[in-house]
Design an enzyme around this catalytic site. Sequence first.
Site, PDB file in Angstrom:
ATOM      1  N   ASN A 316      12.099   6.307   3.043  1.00  0.00           N
ATOM      2  CA  ASN A 316      11.526   4.960   3.099  1.00  0.00           C
ATOM      3  C   ASN A 316      12.391   3.968   2.319  1.00  0.00           C
ATOM      4  OD1 ASN A 316       9.704   3.070   3.950  1.00  0.00           O
ATOM      5  ND2 ASN A 316       8.017   3.758   2.668  1.00  0.00           N
ATOM      6  N   HIS A 352      -0.769   0.673  -0.552  1.00  0.00           N
ATOM      7  CA  HIS A 352      -1.167   1.761   0.353  1.00  0.00           C
ATOM      8  C   HIS A 352      -2.681   1.786   0.594  1.00  0.00           C
ATOM      9  CE1 HIS A 352       2.888   3.500  -0.242  1.00  0.00           C
ATOM     10  NE2 HIS A 352       2.644   4.136   0.879  1.00  0.00           N
TER      11      HIS A 352
END
Length: 465
Positions: A316, A352
Amino acid sequence: MAAPLLEKLSESLGSPEPAVRLILSVLIGYPFALVYRWFLFYQHATVIHLFHICSGLALAAFNFAGSQLYHSAVCIFVQFLMLRLMGRTITGVLSSFTFQMLYLLAGYYFTATEEYDIKWTMPHCVLTLKLIGLAFDFYDGGKEPSQLNPEQKKAALPLVPTLLEVFGFSYFYGGFLVGPQFTLRSYQKLVARELTDCPGKPPNSVVPAMKRFALGFLCLVIYAIFSPSYPDTYFLTDEYEDQPFWYRCVFILLWGKFMLYKYVSCWVIAEGVCILTGLGYSGVVDGKHQWDACANMKVWLFETTPLFKGTIASFNINTNAWAARHVFKRLKFLGNKTLSHVATLFFLTIWHGFHSGYILCFSMEFFIITVERQAEALVRDSPLLTKLANSHLYPLIYVVQQFFHWLFMGYPLVPFCLFTYDKWLKVYSSVYFCGHVFFLVIYLILPFLRKILVPKKDRSEKKQE
């Protein structure tokens, strides 16, 4: 007609229909990119923006119910208004940050379940970073160049973007659903035909794009073959608890390894789309054209590194770079890297979602990296350990290191994927919190090992530094 076909396809693949729709949407980016190259490359910017907006909205409609489409449009339009009305001010940046994050968190709150669902909040978390980054880059565009670091200079926006630019940037099919992150300045260069190795012509990027597609597809095949044997739900069964301790640990290792391939495959395939359009072009290095501007994975490093920091550096990438550029480095005024690191991880945790598993995962990541850095320093400062690390025994050391590396990479991912307290606590209890115990013990004994293995003279020099 499409729904029954997708239902049959998902049944044959053994995957949920939303997951099949998502991967098909990422793959559809390749035909979209070819349309851009063949028919739109020389068109006016307005036409290109409209194509990107329509294609992105089409992908959103394909994946989510009609009522979910307005969320992204609202946030993009509000962001544009903030740029226009608040200008290049701290107030504008803070307002953008607050609005976009609160909208995302409200989405999490009202749609959250105890399972991982593919819904509008999934691409919206990607969009949230894009729009916050846009506010920062617009603000930086009003500063003197001497006040900006090289990254900020590269991304700074000297002019107010148009409404079509902001919408086209946000809905660009190569990054709308799963990323990668890229700046509006890069998008503007794409539309202006500047991101090419052949000035004024479509880039020679078909071969690099197909290489990333092939690699991403291979990762997708690996995930499709092995992930059914290692489902998240198995952790919560009596059968898992009845297995020997070593089996439970090895299951966590293999589950974590194969589970990550779903992210790797999507990101690498999406990167290929960006390369095909030219957005992945990063200039010339050592006489060779590079196509890694949108790289979200360093797959070789991901597969071979025995270090936790190596895995984090390979995984990522663009999101981590975004967090470093817009959170970590902008907290320089704190005067403490550790505080900046903690604040950055806290931001990523909240980004998140609200589940306790995210908090545990990122806090465990911070602790593991802290211990690993101290262990690396010990090996580097100890003549005996340095000699051992460079000896013919290193292949054996590497294998053992990789086992513990992947075991304890899977370990913090358990709460990340199981979300809720009752689930991850059940799993951690079944393995006796071995990851916490392992790293806590190492953390406590490292100072004593340093006294034994590092010569006194070197320790004194280290203290003086």
